[in-house]
Structures are given as C-alpha cells and as structure tokens.
Design a protein around this motif. Structure first.
Motif, PDB file in Angstrom:
ATOM      1  N   THR A   1      11.924  -5.970   4.976  1.00  0.00           N
ATOM      2  CA  THR A   1      11.612  -7.409   5.392  1.00  0.00           C
ATOM      3  C   THR A   1      10.150  -7.686   5.415  1.00  0.00           C
ATOM      4  N   ALA A   2       9.624  -8.677   5.010  1.00  0.00           N
ATOM      5  CA  ALA A   2       8.033  -8.791   5.041  1.00  0.00           C
ATOM      6  C   ALA A   2       7.855 -10.424   4.634  1.00  0.00           C
ATOM      7  N   PRO A   3       7.071 -10.930   5.648  1.00  0.00           N
ATOM      8  CA  PRO A   3       6.771 -12.483   5.456  1.00  0.00           C
ATOM      9  C   PRO A   3       5.884 -12.456   4.226  1.00  0.00           C
ATOM     10  N   THR A   4       5.709 -13.786   3.830  1.00  0.00           N
ATOM     11  CA  THR A   4       4.479 -13.931   2.763  1.00  0.00           C
ATOM     12  C   THR A   4       3.385 -13.693   3.213  1.00  0.00           C
ATOM     13  N   GLY A   5       2.585 -13.230   2.332  1.00  0.00           N
ATOM     14  CA  GLY A   5       1.082 -13.055   2.842  1.00  0.00           C
ATOM     15  C   GLY A   5       0.984 -11.722   3.729  1.00  0.00           C
ATOM     16  N   SER A   6       1.963 -10.812   3.777  1.00  0.00           N
ATOM     17  CA  SER A   6       1.812  -9.942   4.606  1.00  0.00           C
ATOM     18  C   SER A   6       1.014  -8.507   3.772  1.00  0.00           C
ATOM     19  N   TYR A   7       0.958  -7.647   4.470  1.00  0.00           N
ATOM     20  CA  TYR A   7       0.580  -6.133   3.751  1.00  0.00           C
ATOM     21  C   TYR A   7       1.345  -5.215   4.332  1.00  0.00           C
ATOM     22  N   VAL A   8       1.908  -4.644   3.711  1.00  0.00           N
ATOM     23  CA  VAL A   8       2.986  -3.333   3.678  1.00  0.00           C
ATOM     24  C   VAL A   8       2.565  -1.891   3.540  1.00  0.00           C
ATOM     25  N   ASP A   9       2.262  -1.250   4.536  1.00  0.00           N
ATOM     26  CA  ASP A   9       1.846  -0.036   4.532  1.00  0.00           C
ATOM     27  C   ASP A   9       3.146   1.091   4.329  1.00  0.00           C
ATOM     28  N   ARG A  10       3.331   1.492   3.097  1.00  0.00           N
ATOM     29  CA  ARG A  10       4.387   2.221   2.828  1.00  0.00           C
ATOM     30  C   ARG A  10       5.844   1.472   3.110  1.00  0.00           C
ATOM     31  N   ALA A  11       6.309   1.567   4.405  1.00  0.00           N
ATOM     32  CA  ALA A  11       7.578   0.955   4.505  1.00  0.00           C
ATOM     33  C   ALA A  11       7.450  -0.047   5.795  1.00  0.00           C
ATOM     34  N   HIS A  12       6.307  -0.365   6.354  1.00  0.00           N
ATOM     35  CA  HIS A  12       6.404  -1.039   7.308  1.00  0.00           C
ATOM     36  C   HIS A  12       5.156  -2.183   7.251  1.00  0.00           C
ATOM     37  N   VAL A  13       5.671  -3.334   7.656  1.00  0.00           N
ATOM     38  CA  VAL A  13       4.480  -4.398   7.666  1.00  0.00           C
ATOM     39  C   VAL A  13       3.271  -4.141   8.616  1.00  0.00           C
ATOM     40  N   ALA A  14       1.935  -4.124   8.296  1.00  0.00           N
ATOM     41  CA  ALA A  14       0.998  -3.654   9.145  1.00  0.00           C
ATOM     42  C   ALA A  14      -0.255  -4.601   8.910  1.00  0.00           C
ATOM     43  N   ARG A  15      -1.321  -4.259   9.509  1.00  0.00           N
ATOM     44  CA  ARG A  15      -2.573  -4.977   9.293  1.00  0.00           C
ATOM     45  C   ARG A  15      -3.497  -4.413   8.353  1.00  0.00           C
ATOM     46  N   SER A  16      -4.129  -5.096   7.549  1.00  0.00           N
ATOM     47  CA  SER A  16      -4.980  -4.505   6.473  1.00  0.00           C
ATOM     48  C   SER A  16      -6.417  -4.500   7.080  1.00  0.00           C
ATOM     49  N   SER A  17      -7.418  -4.092   6.531  1.00  0.00           N
ATOM     50  CA  SER A  17      -8.668  -4.056   7.153  1.00  0.00           C
ATOM     51  C   SER A  17      -9.178  -5.477   7.825  1.00  0.00           C
ATOM     52  N   ALA A  18     -10.058  -5.327   8.727  1.00  0.00           N
ATOM     53  CA  ALA A  18     -10.502  -6.348   9.538  1.00  0.00           C
ATOM     54  C   ALA A  18     -11.122  -7.351   8.341  1.00  0.00           C
ATOM     55  N   GLU A  19     -12.034  -6.677   7.335  1.00  0.00           N
ATOM     56  CA  GLU A  19     -12.817  -7.208   6.241  1.00  0.00           C
ATOM     57  C   GLU A  19     -11.752  -7.968   5.409  1.00  0.00           C
TER      58      GLU A  19
ATOM     59  N   ASN B   1       0.903  -1.139   0.086  1.00  0.00           N
ATOM     60  CA  ASN B   1      -0.042   0.019   0.014  1.00  0.00           C
ATOM     61  C   ASN B   1       1.056   1.302   0.067  1.00  0.00           C
ATOM     62  N   PRO B   2       0.935   2.056  -1.111  1.00  0.00           N
ATOM     63  CA  PRO B   2       1.707   3.133  -1.079  1.00  0.00           C
ATOM     64  C   PRO B   2       1.220   4.445  -0.299  1.00  0.00           C
ATOM     65  N   GLY B   3      -0.144   4.222   0.195  1.00  0.00           N
ATOM     66  CA  GLY B   3      -0.850   5.427   0.740  1.00  0.00           C
ATOM     67  C   GLY B   3      -1.342   6.163  -0.384  1.00  0.00           C
ATOM     68  N   PHE B   4      -2.083   7.370  -0.127  1.00  0.00           N
ATOM     69  CA  PHE B   4      -2.742   8.234  -0.942  1.00  0.00           C
ATOM     70  C   PHE B   4      -1.391   8.991  -1.689  1.00  0.00           C
ATOM     71  N   VAL B   5      -1.255   8.850  -3.109  1.00  0.00           N
ATOM     72  CA  VAL B   5      -0.232   9.467  -3.683  1.00  0.00           C
ATOM     73  C   VAL B   5      -0.793  10.316  -4.791  1.00  0.00           C
ATOM     74  N   PRO B   6      -0.943  11.798  -4.534  1.00  0.00           N
ATOM     75  CA  PRO B   6      -1.451  12.579  -5.529  1.00  0.00           C
ATOM     76  C   PRO B   6      -0.388  12.614  -6.628  1.00  0.00           C
ATOM     77  N   GLY B   7      -1.037  13.162  -7.728  1.00  0.00           N
ATOM     78  CA  GLY B   7       0.069  13.594  -8.964  1.00  0.00           C
ATOM     79  C   GLY B   7       0.512  12.510  -9.649  1.00  0.00           C
ATOM     80  N   THR B   8      -0.295  11.388  -9.549  1.00  0.00           N
ATOM     81  CA  THR B   8      -0.080  10.284 -10.514  1.00  0.00           C
ATOM     82  C   THR B   8      -1.223  10.231 -11.554  1.00  0.00           C
ATOM     83  N   ASP B   9      -1.127   9.343 -12.500  1.00  0.00           N
ATOM     84  CA  ASP B   9      -2.247   9.239 -13.493  1.00  0.00           C
ATOM     85  C   ASP B   9      -3.416   8.308 -13.012  1.00  0.00           C
ATOM     86  N   LEU B  10      -3.403   8.026 -11.803  1.00  0.00           N
ATOM     87  CA  LEU B  10      -4.757   7.044 -11.540  1.00  0.00           C
ATOM     88  C   LEU B  10      -6.072   7.627 -12.004  1.00  0.00           C
ATOM     89  N   ALA B  11      -5.904   9.033 -11.817  1.00  0.00           N
ATOM     90  CA  ALA B  11      -7.309   9.690 -12.134  1.00  0.00           C
ATOM     91  C   ALA B  11      -7.338  10.146 -13.575  1.00  0.00           C
TER      92      ALA B  11
END
Length: 307
Positions: A266-284, A213-223
């Motif tokens: 470093t990140a284990p398989t199946g993980s969610y990396v929020d910018r530079a850190h392993v984190a929890r994705s949404s409960a859903e 997850n890169p977070g909200f990154v304005p200035g790209t061509d996604l829009a």
C-alpha cells in the motif's frame, strides 16, 4: 477482471524477477513488455511459459519517436479490444553511461532521454486509456540522496541545473568522464522523483503514481557500459553485499517491485517506496517550483511526439 500492465525493463535484473512474479501471482494480468529489437518476441515467449498472457511492443527507449510509435501501438490495441483495459504502467528500464556526452537520435543526453523523457512520453500518451484504479510505478534510485550511506561512495550525488541544460549532452563538468556519466544518472533519478510528485498533482484521481527505490542491487546489467573492472566487480564481487543491510538481492528487489505494481504494498500517490516501505526521499527532492519547471520542460521537449 482481466487488465493490462505495460512494463519496460522486464528482460533482465529486477525487472525480470518482477515480471515473473506479477504473472505468477496475478492470473488475470496481461503483461505487455516493451523491449528493444528482436528481444520482445523472445521475452514474451519466455514469460508466457505456463499459460501466462504476455505480449510485446518494440521500442528503443533512447528514441522519442520510437517511444511514441510504441505507445500509439498500445493505444490502438486497447481501442480495438485486442488488449484488456489498461491498469498499470511500470517504468523500470534505466541506463547509466560512462560519460555525459552520449546523444539520443533527437539530440538529448541519453541518460535523461531514457530515465526521464521516455517515461514521461509513455505516461502522457497512455494517460487517457487508464481505467480506475490504476497504478504507475517508476523505478528510481537512492543515489539521488548523494551521500555515502545511500551510494557507498560509488556514484556522485545529483548536480541540478535547469531542465533544458540537463536534457542536453555535456551538462556536467568533464563530460567525457565516468564521473560525469554517473552524475547524469543520479540527477536523472532525482528528476524522476520530481516528476512523480508533479504527476501526483496533475493526473486524474484514481491514477496513482509512485517512485520505487530498490536500493543498491549488484549483479544487474546497469553497469553494462562501465569499464571491465567495474563490470566484474558488479557481477562477481559486490553481490556479496546482499548478505548485509547495504544491498538488496535481485530476487528481493524484484519481489518488492511486483508487490508495489499489483497493490500488495500500500502506498499513496506521489509517494517514495524504499524497497517494501513508504519512506521520505531526499530533502532536495521536495521542491514544487523545480517540479513545475521540470514538468513544463518535459512537455515542451516531447511536444513534437505528443501532437
């Protein structure tokens, strides 16, 4: 040892930053970019400046037949020793439409086709050709949380349904609206995280798969498919948010992606990396039943292109 990394979405935004950093910091990497139309040759030339090793294959990620052809070309090059061994895949390309009616050549809703099915088909076609250790990184989005903290009120949260419904046009209310298109986007990113969890269970040991997850990154061509006012805001106004904790600059987001791809982060398989850190994705996003159902559907929906 020289090795190959295959990357989609390397032509612009955070992908371009990441590709340049991967090549700059990993002299033994052969970067194979997947690009649309004639842009692949130009992109490979630009990224190869300075002696970096870059090649390309052409694919329209909205078309599963085109993805299949690109994956098979990569496989043939690997088998004929025209590429060094395959050690990575980066599914960074993504799309967001202003409706939920745009249809792929195979009749799938295009957001789901690009953000979910194209990555799945690439992974499945290339799976047997990875050497170990290998790392697969799929770019997702914190819009899958569905709350103001993560989407700043700009993108509706995901609206889950059966995978067969989500894969087809008009899966959401008022499908002709921008709201439906953005809901399709956040839902596709939730689906991508579900599949990362399922890949982690199913892929052989030594092939790690991670959601980034890169977070909200304005200035790209996604829009780029949005209305003129939204495009102007994304390119000219919202980049100021990168000076706050609410947004990430293209340089930072691309750097984080590169670090994850080459293993600096470093990140284990199946993980969610929020910018530079392993984190929890949404409960859903943690739902093994839903994940198995989505895997089965992805296998079935891409079956005509995997035989």
């Amino acid at each position: 040892m020289p090795s190959t990394i295959v990357m989609t979405g390397a032509g612009r935004g955070i992908g371009r930053v990441a590709a340049e950093r991967i090549l700059r910091e990993s002299a033994d990497i052969h970067l194979l970019v997947v690009a649309r139309g004639s842009s692949g040759a130009r992109l490979a030339t630009e990224l190869g400046t300075g002696g970096h090793t870059v090649s390309y294959v052409t694919a329209d990620l909205c078309s599963l037949q085109s993805v299949r052809s690109a994956a098979d070309e990569i496989r043939e090059r690997l088998e004929n020793d025209q590429l060094p061994p395959l050690r990575g895949f980066v599914g960074n390309a993504g799309i967001q439409y202003t409706n939920a009616l745009t249809e792929s050549p195979e009749g799938f809703e295009s957001t789901f086709a690009v953000n979910v099915l194209a990555n799945h088909l690439f992974i499945r076609r290339l799976e047997a050709h990875f050497i170990h250790p290998a790392r697969i990184v799929i770019t997702v989005s914190d819009t899958h949380f569905g709350d103001f903290r993560h989407n700043l009120g700009m993108v509706p949260g995901p609206a889950w349904n059966t995978p067969d419904t989500l894969a087809r046009p008009a899966a959401f209310p008022d499908p002709h609206t921008t709201t439906a298109g953005r809901t399709a986007y956040s839902t596709s990113k939730l689906a991508a995280i579900h599949l990362v969890h399922e890949y982690a269970r199913r892929l052989p040991t030594g092939i790690d798969v991670i959601a980034y997850n890169p977070g909200f990154v304005p200035g790209t061509d996604l829009a780029r498919n949005a209305d003129p006012v939204s495009r102007f805001a994304m390119r000219r106004i919202l980049p100021a948010l990168t000076l706050t904790p609410f947004a990430t600059s293209r340089t930072a987001a691309g750097g984080h992606l590169a670090d994850l791809v080459v293993g600096t982060t470093t990140a284990p398989t199946g993980s969610y990396v929020d910018r530079a850190h392993v984190a929890r994705s949404s409960a859903e996003s943690y739902d093994p039943r839903r994940e198995r159902e989505l895997w089965d559907a992805a296998e079935r929906l891409t079956a005509a292109h995997t035989a």
